[in-house]
Design a protein around this motif. Structure first.
Motif, PDB file in Angstrom:
ATOM      1  N   MET A 163       0.835  -1.172   0.000  1.00 11.76           N
ATOM      2  CA  MET A 163       0.000   0.000   0.000  1.00 11.76           C
ATOM      3  C   MET A 163       0.887   1.245   0.000  1.00 11.76           C
ATOM      4  N   ILE A 164       0.554   2.188  -0.849  1.00 13.22           N
ATOM      5  CA  ILE A 164       1.328   3.424  -0.964  1.00 13.22           C
ATOM      6  C   ILE A 164       0.451   4.596  -0.540  1.00 13.22           C
ATOM      7  N   LEU A 165       0.978   5.393   0.404  1.00 11.80           N
ATOM      8  CA  LEU A 165       0.254   6.542   0.931  1.00 11.80           C
ATOM      9  C   LEU A 165       1.016   7.820   0.596  1.00 11.80           C
ATOM     10  N   LEU A 166       0.275   8.880   0.292  1.00 12.62           N
ATOM     11  CA  LEU A 166       0.844  10.214   0.151  1.00 12.62           C
ATOM     12  C   LEU A 166       0.290  11.038   1.295  1.00 12.62           C
ATOM     13  N   GLY A 167       1.167  11.472   2.176  1.00  9.93           N
ATOM     14  CA  GLY A 167       0.764  12.316   3.289  1.00  9.93           C
ATOM     15  C   GLY A 167       1.049  13.765   2.967  1.00  9.93           C
ATOM     16  N   ILE A 168       0.077  14.633   3.251  1.00  3.75           N
ATOM     17  CA  ILE A 168       0.209  16.058   2.942  1.00  3.75           C
ATOM     18  C   ILE A 168      -0.151  16.876   4.176  1.00  3.75           C
ATOM     19  N   ASN A 169       0.672  17.866   4.476  1.00  2.00           N
ATOM     20  CA  ASN A 169       0.368  18.838   5.513  1.00  2.00           C
ATOM     21  C   ASN A 169       0.385  20.215   4.867  1.00  2.00           C
ATOM     22  N   GLU A 170      -0.735  20.936   4.936  1.00  2.00           N
ATOM     23  CA  GLU A 170      -0.834  22.264   4.325  1.00  2.00           C
ATOM     24  C   GLU A 170      -0.722  23.380   5.350  1.00  2.00           C
ATOM     25  N   ASP A 171      -0.515  23.022   6.584  1.00  2.30           N
ATOM     26  CA  ASP A 171      -0.455  23.988   7.677  1.00  2.30           C
ATOM     27  C   ASP A 171       0.967  24.527   7.823  1.00  2.30           C
ATOM     28  N   HIS A 172       1.332  24.896   9.004  1.00  2.19           N
ATOM     29  CA  HIS A 172       2.678  25.377   9.310  1.00  2.19           C
ATOM     30  C   HIS A 172       3.705  24.365   8.797  1.00  2.19           C
ATOM     31  N   ASN A 173       4.697  24.828   8.041  1.00  2.37           N
ATOM     32  CA  ASN A 173       5.701  23.952   7.410  1.00  2.37           C
ATOM     33  C   ASN A 173       5.053  22.916   6.493  1.00  2.37           C
ATOM     34  N   ALA A 174       4.424  23.377   5.436  1.00  2.00           N
ATOM     35  CA  ALA A 174       3.774  22.490   4.468  1.00  2.00           C
ATOM     36  C   ALA A 174       4.751  21.408   4.019  1.00  2.00           C
ATOM     37  N   THR A 175       4.293  20.155   4.072  1.00  2.00           N
ATOM     38  CA  THR A 175       5.170  19.013   3.843  1.00  2.00           C
ATOM     39  C   THR A 175       4.435  17.911   3.096  1.00  2.00           C
ATOM     40  N   ALA A 176       5.198  17.064   2.401  1.00  3.71           N
ATOM     41  CA  ALA A 176       4.649  15.883   1.743  1.00  3.71           C
ATOM     42  C   ALA A 176       5.547  14.690   2.049  1.00  3.71           C
ATOM     43  N   ALA A 177       4.929  13.508   2.142  1.00  2.00           N
ATOM     44  CA  ALA A 177       5.687  12.286   2.396  1.00  2.00           C
ATOM     45  C   ALA A 177       5.061  11.123   1.635  1.00  2.00           C
ATOM     46  N   ILE A 178       5.905  10.197   1.189  1.00  4.18           N
ATOM     47  CA  ILE A 178       5.457   8.960   0.555  1.00  4.18           C
ATOM     48  C   ILE A 178       5.804   7.807   1.499  1.00  4.18           C
ATOM     49  N   ILE A 179       4.798   6.982   1.772  1.00  2.00           N
ATOM     50  CA  ILE A 179       4.979   5.840   2.677  1.00  2.00           C
ATOM     51  C   ILE A 179       4.517   4.577   1.949  1.00  2.00           C
ATOM     52  N   ARG A 180       5.360   3.560   1.941  1.00  2.00           N
ATOM     53  CA  ARG A 180       4.993   2.271   1.332  1.00  2.00           C
ATOM     54  C   ARG A 180       5.076   1.194   2.403  1.00  2.00           C
ATOM     55  N   ASN A 181       3.964   0.544   2.665  1.00  2.00           N
ATOM     56  CA  ASN A 181       3.892  -0.539   3.647  1.00  2.00           C
ATOM     57  C   ASN A 181       4.522  -0.153   4.989  1.00  2.00           C
ATOM     58  N   GLY A 182       4.254   1.075   5.436  1.00  2.00           N
ATOM     59  CA  GLY A 182       4.722   1.540   6.734  1.00  2.00           C
ATOM     60  C   GLY A 182       6.112   2.141   6.752  1.00  2.00           C
ATOM     61  N   ALA A 183       6.827   2.104   5.643  1.00  2.00           N
ATOM     62  CA  ALA A 183       8.181   2.667   5.577  1.00  2.00           C
ATOM     63  C   ALA A 183       8.159   3.993   4.819  1.00  2.00           C
ATOM     64  N   VAL A 184       8.780   5.019   5.385  1.00  2.00           N
ATOM     65  CA  VAL A 184       8.854   6.320   4.726  1.00  2.00           C
ATOM     66  C   VAL A 184       9.904   6.246   3.616  1.00  2.00           C
TER      67      VAL A 184
END
Length: 66
Positions: A1-22
């Motif tokens: 499973m592949i997840l894209l995490g997005i934070n648009e608040d303070h320090n806008a950030t993006a992360a890709i996580i596959r099977n629990g590993a960043v």
């Protein structure tokens, strides 16, 4: 499973996580040179997808921290 995490608040950030590993994570301020940049992290998303070698079609879920 592949997840894209997005934070648009303070320090806008993006992360890709596959099977629990960043696989990749980046803050928008690294690309805009604006300290504590907020808003949609388009450049950070583009970067983490490229670093992880993942296309948009492979993403199973998008998670937002806001």
């Amino acid at each position: 499973m592949i997840l894209l995490g997005i934070n648009e608040d303070h320090n806008a950030t993006a992360a890709i996580i596959r099977n629990g590993a960043v696989l990749a994570c980046a803050s928008e301020e690294r690309f805009t040179r604006t300290k504590n940049d907020t808003g949609y992290p388009k450049k950070a998303i583009d970067s983490v997808l490229e670093v992880a070698g993942i296309s948009c079609e492979e993403i199973d879920f998008v998670l937002s921290g806001t």
